[in-house]
Design an enzyme around this catalytic site. Structure first.
Site, PDB file in Angstrom:
ATOM      1  N   LYS A  22       0.804  -1.650   0.007  1.00 18.55           N
ATOM      2  CA  LYS A  22      -0.261   0.097   0.126  1.00 18.55           C
ATOM      3  C   LYS A  22       1.461   1.198  -0.390  1.00 18.55           C
ATOM      4  O   LYS A  22      -0.061   1.837  -0.965  1.00 18.55           O
ATOM      5  CB  LYS A  22      -0.436  -0.113   1.456  1.00 18.55           C
ATOM      6  CG  LYS A  22      -1.522   1.186   1.511  1.00 18.55           C
ATOM      7  CD  LYS A  22      -2.558   1.009   2.583  1.00 18.55           C
ATOM      8  CE  LYS A  22      -2.310   1.768   4.393  1.00 18.55           C
ATOM      9  NZ  LYS A  22      -1.575   3.379   4.172  1.00 18.55           N
ATOM     10  N   ASN A  23       1.823   1.195   0.515  1.00 17.81           N
ATOM     11  CA  ASN A  23       2.326   2.432   0.896  1.00 17.81           C
ATOM     12  C   ASN A  23       3.411   2.535   0.090  1.00 17.81           C
ATOM     13  O   ASN A  23       4.407   3.829  -0.276  1.00 17.81           O
ATOM     14  CB  ASN A  23       3.281   2.315   1.997  1.00 17.81           C
ATOM     15  CG  ASN A  23       2.599   2.429   3.540  1.00 17.81           C
ATOM     16  OD1 ASN A  23       1.350   3.037   3.613  1.00 17.81           O
ATOM     17  ND2 ASN A  23       3.121   1.635   4.882  1.00 17.81           N
ATOM     18  N   CYS A 116      -5.292   7.794  10.200  1.00 19.02           N
ATOM     19  CA  CYS A 116      -5.495   7.724  11.335  1.00 19.02           C
ATOM     20  C   CYS A 116      -5.129   8.121  12.423  1.00 19.02           C
ATOM     21  O   CYS A 116      -4.232   9.683  12.225  1.00 19.02           O
ATOM     22  CB  CYS A 116      -4.695   6.721  11.485  1.00 19.02           C
ATOM     23  SG  CYS A 116      -4.556   5.140  10.505  1.00 19.02           S
ATOM     24  N   ARG A 121       1.597  14.607  12.262  1.00 20.85           N
ATOM     25  CA  ARG A 121       1.955  14.232  10.905  1.00 20.85           C
ATOM     26  C   ARG A 121       1.844  15.475   9.745  1.00 20.85           C
ATOM     27  O   ARG A 121       1.626  15.242   8.657  1.00 20.85           O
ATOM     28  CB  ARG A 121       1.407  13.056  10.529  1.00 20.85           C
ATOM     29  CG  ARG A 121       1.071  11.633  11.256  1.00 20.85           C
ATOM     30  CD  ARG A 121       0.893  10.761  10.257  1.00 20.85           C
ATOM     31  NE  ARG A 121      -0.104  10.131  10.099  1.00 20.85           N
ATOM     32  CZ  ARG A 121      -0.635   9.076   9.863  1.00 20.85           C
ATOM     33  NH1 ARG A 121      -0.022   8.118   9.213  1.00 20.85           N
ATOM     34  NH2 ARG A 121      -1.878   8.996   9.288  1.00 20.85           N
ATOM     35  N   ASP A 304       4.798   1.213  11.447  1.00 19.68           N
ATOM     36  CA  ASP A 304       3.568  -0.090  11.358  1.00 19.68           C
ATOM     37  C   ASP A 304       3.916  -1.282  12.311  1.00 19.68           C
ATOM     38  O   ASP A 304       2.907  -1.567  11.579  1.00 19.68           O
ATOM     39  CB  ASP A 304       3.970   0.256  10.130  1.00 19.68           C
ATOM     40  CG  ASP A 304       3.352   1.397   9.394  1.00 19.68           C
ATOM     41  OD1 ASP A 304       2.847   2.667  10.139  1.00 19.68           O
ATOM     42  OD2 ASP A 304       3.437   1.835   8.020  1.00 19.68           O
ATOM     43  N   ARG A 396      -8.120  -0.709   5.139  1.00 19.08           N
ATOM     44  CA  ARG A 396      -7.660   0.417   4.023  1.00 19.08           C
ATOM     45  C   ARG A 396      -5.893   0.132   4.131  1.00 19.08           C
ATOM     46  O   ARG A 396      -5.629   0.900   2.721  1.00 19.08           O
ATOM     47  CB  ARG A 396      -7.505   1.683   4.984  1.00 19.08           C
ATOM     48  CG  ARG A 396      -8.384   2.770   5.400  1.00 19.08           C
ATOM     49  CD  ARG A 396      -8.218   4.308   6.332  1.00 19.08           C
ATOM     50  NE  ARG A 396      -6.550   4.506   5.441  1.00 19.08           N
ATOM     51  CZ  ARG A 396      -6.291   4.935   6.275  1.00 19.08           C
ATOM     52  NH1 ARG A 396      -6.077   4.864   7.921  1.00 19.08           N
ATOM     53  NH2 ARG A 396      -4.889   5.668   5.919  1.00 19.08           N
TER      54      ARG A 396
END
Length: 416
Positions: A22-23, A116, A121, A304, A396
């Site tokens: 995903k990232n 989230c 951030r 993560d 997600r």
């Protein structure tokens, strides 16, 4: 609102195919804005965040299709360089369209991001870097409004290591005039994967994977095809699950070379691990040993993966000390794990996890994406039934998690 119902106490045995990262996929999809020619991206996971990104790009005029694991993008007719709040608020990675829009079209209007609730951030490093490249930027009514006739190369030293900031500035620099040097750049494998996609599109980039990235701007990028790297966080999550429950698991389509910190910690727990170029096999034959860890930017231990290792520590032998250095609110899963019987104490940015012999099933609520994964692992080892609520967070970032776990022996089902 969907929930996951888990009946714990079963070992996991079998094989799981790792999805695309995903990232890595999200910034690569944003990079489609940098060219008027088609970009074909394969190994793209079917996730809520991917769907949101494609909806965002479609709203700008990009023609998008997602068939199987392949996404095709055609940004030849972008008519609205605007990223609205209603989409950006659900996914912080939406800020990644800022650099490409500004670089190619000379303007962008992007809502300040959401995602989230794991801590601050800020996007100040993105803005600082783009301003150094000649952009005029204002914050108006919750939007970043940026303009530049053409970006110019610059030397940018970020105040902190930021993955999305590095990615945004690297994408913007591909079309800037002259040379851009990004100092204190993020070294994550996903940054390298984006750089490889950009190079395939005609960008001139050196140093990706180090803390100094040099980009020589070009007049235009062309179409290309790129395969997204395997998801090292998904892979680590499943490995933590089998280390906690016991059993043997083989991951295919994995990238062990990007997972050294996670694999080292799992070996410390007593897991036996074998690796090939694109596979990992883990077996756990005893109660795991507790481990200490401290999150850090790559190549350190990924934030993560913190919640997943915490779940493993809850039933391990001994006491594990977990220090979170990246996000200040990333212990919100602790209260939910305590509902399952975990013995965890919080002191500032440190969690002291004293392993107990068994957890007890209960209703819990996910607070963010990786907390969701940690609660699923805790549910897999808990006696009785655990119900994890608010799993839209999980959707997600994990593709068909319950199906993959069911295939290796977990009793887990989705409740609408």
């Amino acid at each position: 609102m969907d929930k996951l119902c888990i009946e714990g106490g079963r070992q996991l045995t079998g094989s799981i195919a790792v999805s695309g990262a995903k990232n890595a996929a999200l910034p690569i999809l944003a990079a489609g804005l940098l060219t008027a020619e088609p970009l074909l991206v394969s190994n793209v996971p079917r996730l809520k965040d991917v769907a949101t990104t494609l909806k965002l790009l479609s709203g700008m005029g990009v023609r998008c299709s997602h068939e199987g694991d392949c996404v095709s993008l055609d940004a030849s007719r972008v008519d609205s360089p605007d990223a609205p709040y209603e989409l950006v608020r659900t996914m912080r990675a939406s800020i990644l369209v800022l650099g490409p829009l500004l670089a190619r079209f000379g303007e962008a209007r992007v809502s300040l991001p959401g995602g989230c609730a794991i801590g601050q951030r800020p996007v100040d490093q993105h803005i600082k870097g783009l301003q150094a490249m000649g952009a005029a930027i204002e914050i108006e009514h919750g939007y970043v409004v940026a303009r530049a006739s053409r970006l110019r190369g610059a030397r940018i030293v970020t105040d902190m290591v930021t993955v999305t900031g590095t990615e945004n500035l690297m994408m913007a620099a591909t079309l800037a005039q002259g040379e851009t040097v990004i100092e204190n750049a993020a070294r994550e494998p996903e940054v390298v994967d984006l750089a490889q996609a950009l190079v395939a599109m005609g960008a001139r980039i050196q140093g990706a994977g180090t803390d100094r990235i040099v980009v020589q701007g070009v007049a235009a990028l062309h179409g290309a095809s790129h395969r997204v790297m395997p998801d090292r966080i998904e892979a680590g999550t499943f490995l933590c699950a089998v280390a906690a429950t016991g059993g043997r698991l083989r991951l295919t389509g994995a990238s062990p070379s990007t997972m050294d910190a996670t694999l080292d910690k799992l070996r410390e727990t007593g897991a036996e691990i074998l690796c090939g170029d694109d596979w990992i096999e883990l077996s756990m034959k005893r109660r795991p040993s507790a481990v200490d860890l401290r999150t850090a930017p790559f190549p350190g231990f990924a934030t993560d993966m913190q919640a997943q290792l915490m779940a493993l520590n809850t039933i391990a032998q001994g006491t594990g000390i977990i220090t979170e250095t990246i996000f200040e609110n990333r212990f919100m899963h602790v209260l939910e794990m305590q509902r399952l019987g975990a013995d965890i104490a919080i002191e500032g940015n440190t969690a002291i996890v004293r392993g107990v012999e068994r957890l007890s099933g209960a209703a819990v609520m996910a607070t963010d994406l990786r907390a969701s994964a940690g609660l699923v692992i805790a549910g897999l080892v808990a006696d009785g039934e655990t119900v994890v609520d608010r799993i839209y967070h999980l959707d997600r970032g994990y593709e068909s998690m319950e199906a993959k776990l069911s295939a290796v022996g977990a009793r887990i089902r989705r409740l609408a």
